[in-house]
Write a protein that holds these residues in place. Sequence first.
Motif, mmCIF file in Angstrom:
data_model
loop_
_atom_site.group_PDB
_atom_site.id
_atom_site.type_symbol
_atom_site.label_atom_id
_atom_site.label_comp_id
_atom_site.label_asym_id
_atom_site.label_seq_id
_atom_site.Cartn_x
_atom_site.Cartn_y
_atom_site.Cartn_z
ATOM 1 N N ASP A 106 12.107 9.800 -6.146
ATOM 2 C CA ASP A 106 12.172 11.213 -6.567
ATOM 3 C C ASP A 106 11.927 12.168 -5.408
ATOM 4 O OD1 ASP A 106 12.698 10.453 -9.116
ATOM 5 O OD2 ASP A 106 10.685 10.837 -9.891
ATOM 6 N N SER A 107 10.927 11.852 -4.593
ATOM 7 C CA SER A 107 10.477 12.820 -3.585
ATOM 8 C C SER A 107 11.217 12.697 -2.268
ATOM 9 C CB SER A 107 8.983 12.612 -3.314
ATOM 10 O OG SER A 107 8.790 11.384 -2.600
ATOM 11 N N GLY A 108 11.855 11.540 -2.030
ATOM 12 C CA GLY A 108 12.468 11.342 -0.714
ATOM 13 C C GLY A 108 11.445 11.092 0.370
ATOM 14 N N ARG A 109 10.228 10.743 0.011
ATOM 15 C CA ARG A 109 9.173 10.489 0.995
ATOM 16 C C ARG A 109 8.481 9.165 0.692
ATOM 17 N NH1 ARG A 109 5.958 16.022 2.257
ATOM 18 N NH2 ARG A 109 7.749 17.453 2.101
ATOM 19 N N TRP A 110 7.654 8.748 1.602
ATOM 20 C CA TRP A 110 6.822 7.583 1.355
ATOM 21 C C TRP A 110 5.873 7.893 0.194
ATOM 22 C CZ3 TRP A 110 6.393 2.861 4.148
ATOM 23 C CH2 TRP A 110 7.304 2.731 5.184
ATOM 24 N N ALA A 111 5.620 6.908 -0.616
ATOM 25 C CA ALA A 111 4.651 7.051 -1.712
ATOM 26 C C ALA A 111 3.555 6.007 -1.529
ATOM 27 C CB ALA A 111 5.354 6.853 -3.050
ATOM 28 N N GLN A 112 2.324 6.422 -1.821
ATOM 29 C CA GLN A 112 1.199 5.488 -1.748
ATOM 30 C C GLN A 112 1.106 4.719 -3.072
ATOM 31 O OE1 GLN A 112 -0.422 5.568 1.288
ATOM 32 N NE2 GLN A 112 1.201 7.062 1.679
ATOM 33 N N VAL A 113 0.757 3.460 -2.986
ATOM 34 C CA VAL A 113 0.481 2.691 -4.201
ATOM 35 C C VAL A 113 -0.975 2.920 -4.565
ATOM 36 C CG1 VAL A 113 0.413 0.406 -5.232
ATOM 37 C CG2 VAL A 113 2.181 0.970 -3.550
ATOM 38 N N GLY A 126 8.877 10.308 8.132
ATOM 39 C CA GLY A 126 8.500 9.805 6.810
ATOM 40 C C GLY A 126 9.442 10.286 5.723
ATOM 41 N N ARG A 127 10.604 10.772 6.098
ATOM 42 C CA ARG A 127 11.582 11.262 5.113
ATOM 43 C C ARG A 127 12.955 10.647 5.374
ATOM 44 N NH1 ARG A 127 10.604 17.589 4.007
ATOM 45 N NH2 ARG A 127 8.330 17.573 4.167
ATOM 46 N N TRP A 128 13.842 10.888 4.444
ATOM 47 C CA TRP A 128 15.223 10.497 4.664
ATOM 48 C C TRP A 128 15.786 11.277 5.849
ATOM 49 C CZ3 TRP A 128 18.485 7.150 1.737
ATOM 50 C CH2 TRP A 128 17.837 6.511 0.682
ATOM 51 N N ALA A 129 16.613 10.642 6.625
ATOM 52 C CA ALA A 129 17.294 11.316 7.732
ATOM 53 C C ALA A 129 18.792 11.189 7.521
ATOM 54 C CB ALA A 129 16.890 10.689 9.059
ATOM 55 N N GLN A 130 19.500 12.266 7.842
ATOM 56 C CA GLN A 130 20.956 12.245 7.754
ATOM 57 C C GLN A 130 21.519 11.654 9.047
ATOM 58 O OE1 GLN A 130 22.186 13.432 4.772
ATOM 59 N NE2 GLN A 130 19.985 13.584 4.357
ATOM 60 N N VAL A 171 11.421 -0.170 1.383
ATOM 61 C CA VAL A 171 10.701 -0.744 2.512
ATOM 62 C C VAL A 171 9.229 -0.418 2.295
ATOM 63 C CG1 VAL A 171 10.341 -0.548 5.009
ATOM 64 C CG2 VAL A 171 12.665 -0.425 4.065
ATOM 65 N N GLY A 172 8.364 -1.418 2.456
ATOM 66 C CA GLY A 172 6.944 -1.144 2.193
ATOM 67 C C GLY A 172 6.029 -1.824 3.181
ATOM 68 N N THR A 223 0.808 -1.220 0.000
ATOM 69 C CA THR A 223 0.000 0.000 0.000
ATOM 70 C C THR A 223 0.837 1.264 0.000
ATOM 71 O OG1 THR A 223 -0.114 -0.094 2.402
ATOM 72 C CG2 THR A 223 -1.927 -1.099 1.180
ATOM 73 N N GLU A 224 2.027 1.205 0.610
ATOM 74 C CA GLU A 224 2.892 2.393 0.634
ATOM 75 C C GLU A 224 4.323 1.947 0.844
ATOM 76 O OE1 GLU A 224 1.980 4.950 3.901
ATOM 77 O OE2 GLU A 224 1.996 3.333 5.373
ATOM 78 N N LEU A 225 5.235 2.812 0.455
ATOM 79 C CA LEU A 225 6.643 2.399 0.494
ATOM 80 C C LEU A 225 7.559 3.611 0.467
ATOM 81 C CD1 LEU A 225 7.703 2.844 -2.654
ATOM 82 C CD2 LEU A 225 6.297 0.812 -3.008
#
Lengths: 384, 384, 384, 384
Positions: free
Chosen positions: C375-382, D377-381, C248-249, C206-208
């Motif tokens: 691309d975003s560096g964040r979790w993305a929803q499927v 929910g983001r990359w961490a350094q 990771v998802g 569902t998200e990753l």
Amino acid sequence: MRVAMIGHAFMGAAHSQAWRTAPRMFDLPLAPEMTVLVGRDEQRAQQAADQLGWADTETDWRRAVERDDVDLVDICTPGDTHCDIAVAALEAGKHVLCEKPLANTVEEAERMVAAAERAAADGVRTMVGFTYRRVPAVALARQLVRDGRLGEIRHVRAQYLQDWIVDPEAPLTWRLQKHLAGSGALGDIGAHAIDLAQHVLGDVLTELTGTTTTFVTERPLPPGDHGLDGDADTGRGPVTVDDAAAFVGRFAGGALGVFEATRFATGRKNALRLEVNGSQGSLAFDFEDMNVLEFLDATEAATTAGFRRILVTEEEHPWVEGWWPPGHGLGYEHGFSHQVVDLVTAIAEGRDPAPTFADGLQVQRVLAAVEASADSGRWAQVEA
Amino acid sequence: MRVAMIGHAFMGAAHSQAWRTAPRMFDLPLAPEMTVLVGRDEQRAQQAADQLGWADTETDWRRAVERDDVDLVDICTPGDTHCDIAVAALEAGKHVLCEKPLANTVEEAERMVAAAERAAADGVRTMVGFTYRRVPAVALARQLVRDGRLGEIRHVRAQYLQDWIVDPEAPLTWRLQKHLAGSGALGDIGAHAIDLAQHVLGDVLTELTGTTTTFVTERPLPPGDHGLDGDADTGRGPVTVDDAAAFVGRFAGGALGVFEATRFATGRKNALRLEVNGSQGSLAFDFEDMNVLEFLDATEAATTAGFRRILVTEEEHPWVEGWWPPGHGLGYEHGFSHQVVDLVTAIAEGRDPAPTFADGLQVQRVLAAVEASADSGRWAQVEA
Amino acid sequence: MRVAMIGHAFMGAAHSQAWRTAPRMFDLPLAPEMTVLVGRDEQRAQQAADQLGWADTETDWRRAVERDDVDLVDICTPGDTHCDIAVAALEAGKHVLCEKPLANTVEEAERMVAAAERAAADGVRTMVGFTYRRVPAVALARQLVRDGRLGEIRHVRAQYLQDWIVDPEAPLTWRLQKHLAGSGALGDIGAHAIDLAQHVLGDVLTELTGTTTTFVTERPLPPGDHGLDGDADTGRGPVTVDDAAAFVGRFAGGALGVFEATRFATGRKNALRLEVNGSQGSLAFDFEDMNVLEFLDATEAATTAGFRRILVTEEEHPWVEGWWPPGHGLGYEHGFSHQVVDLVTAIAEGRDPAPTFADGLQVQRVLAAVEASADSGRWAQVEA
Amino acid sequence: MRVAMIGHAFMGAAHSQAWRTAPRMFDLPLAPEMTVLVGRDEQRAQQAADQLGWADTETDWRRAVERDDVDLVDICTPGDTHCDIAVAALEAGKHVLCEKPLANTVEEAERMVAAAERAAADGVRTMVGFTYRRVPAVALARQLVRDGRLGEIRHVRAQYLQDWIVDPEAPLTWRLQKHLAGSGALGDIGAHAIDLAQHVLGDVLTELTGTTTTFVTERPLPPGDHGLDGDADTGRGPVTVDDAAAFVGRFAGGALGVFEATRFATGRKNALRLEVNGSQGSLAFDFEDMNVLEFLDATEAATTAGFRRILVTEEEHPWVEGWWPPGHGLGYEHGFSHQVVDLVTAIAEGRDPAPTFADGLQVQRVLAAVEASADSGRWAQVEA
């Protein structure tokens, strides 16, 4: 439980580690004391005692076995000395733990058993050091067979494979001459394979046919005097024991056994391997992966049956409770600690530990049958 | 290359898949044609031909081997028929591919070799179906030994372990009666283990000592008439072949061999296993993991030496170029395709394929020596 | 069931082997006919058709998909062509089997699903070629999870590891440029890992959160015109896809998934690996040992619990009955034969085969989410 | 070298075994003395001291760290006490060996490092107990990477998989509440995986994205007072740490890392696993088979390349010379003996052992980054 240990080489180090460790990791009914270490060279014996943690030293084993402050004699010397030391110790009323093989000949082993039987009247106990019985995975194997999980046993495959003398220029040692070692791969490691198979099956070999081989018949003498035969001029001496032995045998219960012991299995370092096939299940073990027992339960549905890789490190497994959590593997020397635990406990409880000298004699008779078959080219019966 | 295939059971299906597939995945110098399938029952033969892709059928193998439109006879029947079919085919000038073991007795095998030698004068070729030679991992093993990567060979351990008759109520088949199958585990699967070991070593067994065993001596008769001996009243018949065989043998080159074949190794489905130890390296193979060869190069530094798990799926490996990219494993039947490739190529190039009938005879003589030793309780020489 | 196959490289060879073999080893309700092979180059197409066993050729796929004598179009071309061919074939009323990933973009995949839905009204079927679902060990894994043998699923570890471009001088191919392949390791092999995990679990991501990487950004152009971008002067072109992807998802059912796909895992040739941990059991699979499924049943006693090495070659296992006896392993291409069996059977029975184009679209959406997260560096929803 | 050990549970037993064994199997420049064991309960501390072999006891760690007859403080307590004990010991001029993770927070770890730096002026040494570095197979892995045998590192896969709380009714322990343990699987075992990967690579993680999960949020309270939060009425308390953690990260040198730590990997008992893929070779390690390192040398010919199963028991391998002959495997606690050897040797030679408190702090910062990424929910350094 005051201990005298005779010999301080490889086996002496392993036994010392066990005497030192067992009381720390297990609740023992008697506290072992590392009283005296025996070595022929005074200086080297003292050095070993300091290193390994023994309180005192002797250079003559005869003195050690007669000391009043010694309750148990632990024999870690080459096979040619086992008989004399053990008999003297038993006659002195000491319990005896003796390294395997019990002796260099059946006759010696018989004398040792006779001495053990005489001493038993006074509550003296004997044990022979087939420590691989006390690898938890092996004890679990024994238990599964005894519980009937394998059904009727059909096949045994037992091998003890090493490679430390593959190089023809590896030097002679006491293990390569008959007058010191009795036999070669056969007695040194084949004895383990035989005891392991018979122990796990709870059965004995009755007859067998096989051969022994010596691939490299002459080797360089090592520096120093080790009681080795050889030619000082050429600096070489004969290999008078087998490099390898192999035989096919039958067990009393009907199983067919195939055995092999060799020091020429290049790349196999200490591969004591056992496979057992029964009508309802199978087992496989390899000491090179000693914390694992493979077990196949043939009563399972065909769809999901398969050899299970049991990591024998659960607290329910033999001896493991004394050690670490699941998955934290044990090593080679742990079997020696378990041997101390069981020996000391048996003595405290006034019963015989296993394997006794009588068990050691039976293995000796199998070894003798292998040599007899190798000589005659026929099947040989194992003396009952 | 017009082919007649005699028999259409398990082996017939495997051979058909090979005749159909080999020309599609490899460039063959001659195009095989699946001309005629032979089965005693007309209806079942027709059904098999339709299913497996053969153009025509015959119910009498004698007619098939004499057909003008047949160049090669592929014998996939039980062992008791091999000799008659092969000799007739050779006399008719047909190339012959014959399943193993070559025959049920040495005498039959000798007659087949004699016929092959006569036919050879006319350019007729023979091959015996030891297909495991054509598993790429096995061919690589052979190559490593031949290239000297193992040095002098010291030890061979060869086993063929199956478990399909562990259940004592598993019914009789032709494979369990001597008049049809010749022998049991020994000839059926032991023959593969023997050929495999001799092939990989490039050496032959010269003498051996061992035994054979029948664990279950009576079994239920299956429905239908299969030429089986038995008692119609009780519905049971005798097992007249061995369930298992084991022997220790010596190779001409000095290696010590330990062999075992059994259908009672519970949990082992098709474990044709080989281990070879040489002075410079070692090999291990298990057909249950058929795309892998383990190889130990003892000339490496001790620090990083270890058995390598070679995935034998590189285009540099034997026959692999015809198939898929690295890591895309092959299956059981691929060995049969490789057999077709090599047989057809040898015929086209006017040379003998390997293994020939003579090779099959030599294996037959090893089988005979095992039976002789089992009977006499002594070492038996393998006839040269 | 007359088939047109578009493309005749690696996938074309694998599909041809399946079309040829499936009807010989299985009872199919419809007989496939290998009617026409399509390739842009007439001569090479003809050569391929002769080699692989196709009756006719076309050089324009548009002609092939419209032929009256074609019932099913089998798409084995690079991803950039899937959408146009599939939509045209569906509009022409042909069943379509399309290699994975379904398309190079979600938008294309959506168009294909829309076309599939329109065609479905006329009984036209679609299937996407996630053949690893049809490895028997994988099908058994799916079955064990569905039967609740693993309990509640907690963890999934899925990796597809290859190493064919570790060498920075390995040449460019269509698989390394985005306009042809859509993505790199992610779509080519990561898609398999994602489908495998979702299929075995019967659940969806569902998200990753994750990333993609390109280790080698420029490579030599290969000889010939392949539609590759690059600089003719330097003879080099850019790698415009990922070399590796990792994320990771979370699954809808609460499991935590860790995924990785790479072409830089030196020594791993085709290691599609899956591990699943549930509250009552666990599974492990590695395509490099494709006939094996490891299964841990945690409801067993701790003493004898362990990962079972199930040899998935019993007749009770999915598709195995069509092949050989136990222990006679299958190879890579067998999954393609099973795909033909299931596709042809579903068509004959008037129902959808699995996985459909809709399943392929869902995987495409996971791939898109990986790229979005990278691309975003964040979790993305499927997208659901 | 007089030692005070604080804590006497699992870690206390392992450390005691090491203090007792190391001087017997290795030549140490300083003889460790097991001077005093510290436990809050006087009776239990005395019992532990007797069992484990410590000369004296204290119930207050503050007294122990100030004793004149103590040179080194060995901290084996839960993480919430590390900082206070270590700082006090360092201020008292004692060397400190502290179990991992170094502390429960980065702030505490920083205070410990500051104290270590101050004490260093007086020759005081610190070490953090990442004992897995001292498994010979791991040390060999490090050496192979450092020697360039793997080339440029591309991929790391590190997992620490256990299953001891899969059962939702397994009781709470201090390891499951944040105020005592700091974090759950992440800090307890994930810390080992992180240290292992960074150590073997000789590189550090710079940024990462991931998540943590708690599958079972409430558990029964155990009998007795353990400082646990919970509801005495229901007899249950909250799990306030993670059950599992997973993240994707980048190393300074460009490698892509995938990490996972969990206590819910049913059937995996202590599977600390590491895979490293480089441009010229690869490694694989699993602590459940701790005497083995798998190594792939990609510079070998494709024909014979394969992952080597190196049995890391040769005398050439790190620390093995102190133990047994080849093939006689080591166990879990041997790493602790090696830690003692290296710590004592470094102190005697007047140099810092590895890993120091500063190394422990760096791992703590990676743990903090995982938690930061899980929260945001983001990359961490990873703080440098």
